[in-house]
Design an enzyme around this catalytic site. Structure first.
Site, PDB file in Angstrom:
ATOM      1  N   TYR A 145      72.069 -44.434 -60.414  1.00 24.76           N
ATOM      2  CA  TYR A 145      72.363 -45.269 -61.643  1.00 24.76           C
ATOM      3  C   TYR A 145      70.554 -45.729 -62.103  1.00 24.76           C
ATOM      4  CZ  TYR A 145      73.064 -48.803 -65.406  1.00 24.76           C
ATOM      5  OH  TYR A 145      72.982 -49.359 -66.655  1.00 24.76           O
ATOM      6  N   LYS A 149      68.024 -43.947 -64.840  1.00 23.13           N
ATOM      7  CA  LYS A 149      67.215 -45.085 -65.732  1.00 23.13           C
ATOM      8  C   LYS A 149      65.899 -44.942 -65.793  1.00 23.13           C
ATOM      9  CE  LYS A 149      70.490 -47.413 -68.141  1.00 23.13           C
ATOM     10  NZ  LYS A 149      70.584 -47.339 -69.614  1.00 23.13           N
ATOM     11  N   PHE A 188      87.144 -59.644 -61.672  1.00 24.77           N
ATOM     12  CA  PHE A 188      87.763 -60.998 -60.983  1.00 24.77           C
ATOM     13  C   PHE A 188      88.767 -61.708 -61.900  1.00 24.77           C
ATOM     14  CE2 PHE A 188      83.866 -62.675 -58.297  1.00 24.77           C
ATOM     15  CZ  PHE A 188      84.089 -61.743 -57.618  1.00 24.77           C
ATOM     16  N   GLY A 205      79.681 -61.823 -50.377  1.00 24.61           N
ATOM     17  CA  GLY A 205      79.882 -63.245 -51.412  1.00 24.61           C
ATOM     18  C   GLY A 205      78.295 -63.577 -51.542  1.00 24.61           C
ATOM     19  N   THR A 206      77.567 -63.279 -50.651  1.00 25.08           N
ATOM     20  CA  THR A 206      76.122 -63.932 -50.765  1.00 25.08           C
ATOM     21  C   THR A 206      75.084 -63.202 -51.654  1.00 25.08           C
ATOM     22  OG1 THR A 206      75.245 -62.763 -49.164  1.00 25.08           O
ATOM     23  CG2 THR A 206      76.377 -64.516 -48.320  1.00 25.08           C
ATOM     24  N   GLN A 207      75.536 -62.037 -52.428  1.00 23.31           N
ATOM     25  CA  GLN A 207      74.877 -61.173 -53.254  1.00 23.31           C
ATOM     26  C   GLN A 207      74.128 -62.417 -54.340  1.00 23.31           C
ATOM     27  OE1 GLN A 207      77.986 -60.394 -52.305  1.00 23.31           O
ATOM     28  NE2 GLN A 207      78.407 -58.187 -53.128  1.00 23.31           N
ATOM     29  N   ARG A 275      76.295 -55.768 -49.090  1.00 20.73           N
ATOM     30  CA  ARG A 275      76.405 -55.338 -50.466  1.00 20.73           C
ATOM     31  C   ARG A 275      77.804 -54.940 -50.909  1.00 20.73           C
ATOM     32  NH1 ARG A 275      70.780 -53.592 -51.035  1.00 20.73           N
ATOM     33  NH2 ARG A 275      69.884 -53.735 -49.141  1.00 20.73           N
TER      34      ARG A 275
END
Length: 317
Positions: A145, A149, A188, A205-207, A275
């Site tokens: 992606y 771009k 979510f 979850g730390t992203q 990730r």
């Protein structure tokens, strides 16, 4: 102005079309409705200053007719889903690079003066400088992606310098808000609707990333475009994001709170150090100092944008 918005029935595109119409412009929307919806622009369909063209940019006759007589093209048509690159890189190339090339080819033979393109923060990859400025180098996308771009950016710059129009490129942070139909908040909410007692969270979850509400995004695009058109640069680049950032876990907590739920969070662990998926940039915050110098500044920070978006989506989902 007479304006063409490609992808103008989509999430950001429809909000942009709203703002352009409310400002008194003539607006033509070109969209094949593969990701967009007529409902997003229905309020304008009977307006004399508004024209909707259902069509595909890959069709030379369609796109050539769409650019006829316009002063500026806002090019937002694209596949917005970053994760699809691992499964279908060909689709991402076609829906970001090929259609941009078709549009540029049509513009080459027209008298369009300006092109505004929505690129992405993913062109920076895992930037070693955070907040990341527009002149950061080398640009090393870690997803198809982001690569698509960046390829589109390069084509636009090359065509602008060669064929005599001016190009403004926005590198967007995570854009959220009403009418969005993908992304972490959307996912979510749908997951919790299915299983209120548990929420699966991709990665560890730390992203941590920057989020910008679509209202601030559109305001920034239009304000910076006015600034750009008064200048003389052939091509220029601006980051649009927020000064702060928020973790995926914090987003999950806000969504759960707004839905009145207390689910157990189940982290998948992710790939490549937590990730969410292959090609997911784990930490992203853009420098917006250049944009601020034009007089623009976001009204909502990342936390406020997330909470407002949750409330907006809960009304319709």
């Amino acid at each position: 102005m007479k304006v063409l918005v490609t992808g103008g029935a989509g999430f950001i595109g429809s909000h942009l079309a709203d703002a352009l119409m409310e400002a008194g412009n003539e607006v033509r929307v070109l969209d094949n409705l593969s990701a967009g919806s007529l409902e997003n622009i229905r309020r304008w369909l009977d307006e004399e200053r508004f024209e909707f063209v259902k069509g595909d940019i890959r069709n030379p006759k369609t796109v050539r007719k769409a650019v006829e007589g316009v002063d500026v093209v806002f090019h937002l048509a694209a596949n917005p889903e970053v994760r699809i690159g691992a499964q279908s890189p060909e689709l991402l190339y076609e829906s970001n690079v090929t259609i941009t090339h078709k549009l540029l080819s049509a513009m080459r033979d027209s008298n369009v003066k300006f092109l505004v393109f929505t690129s992405s923060s993913t062109v920076y990859g895992d930037a070693e400088v955070i907040p990341t400025p527009e002149n950061y180098a080398p640009l090393e996308p870690i997803s198809v992606y982001g690569g698509a771009k960046l390829a589109a950016e390069a084509l636009i710059s090359g065509y602008a310098h060669t064929f005599g129009f001016r190009a403004l490129i926005f590198r967007l942070a995570n854009i959220i808000g009403e009418r969005s139909n993908h992304g972490v908040i959307y996912d979510f909410i749908n997951k919790l609707r299915r299983t209120p007692e548990e929420l699966e969270i991709l990665g560890d979850g730390t992203q941590r990333k920057s989020y910008l509400h679509v209202s601030d995004t559109v305001e920034g695009m239009l304000q910076i475009f006015e600034y750009f058109r008064k200048g003389s640069k052939i091509a220029d680049f601006y980051n649009l994001g927020n000064d702060d950032w928020i973790t995926v876990r914090e987003i999950a907590e806000i969504v759960s709170e707004e839905m009145g739920l207390k689910p157990e969070f189940r982290f998948t662990g992710g790939v490549d150090g937590g990730r969410g998926w292959k090609g997911d940039v784990k930490f992203m915050r853009l420098s917006i100092e250049k944009a601020k110098k034009t007089g623009w500044e976001p009204k909502l920070n990342s936390y406020e944008a997330v909470r407002r978006t949750v409330r907006e989506l809960l009304k319709i989902l």
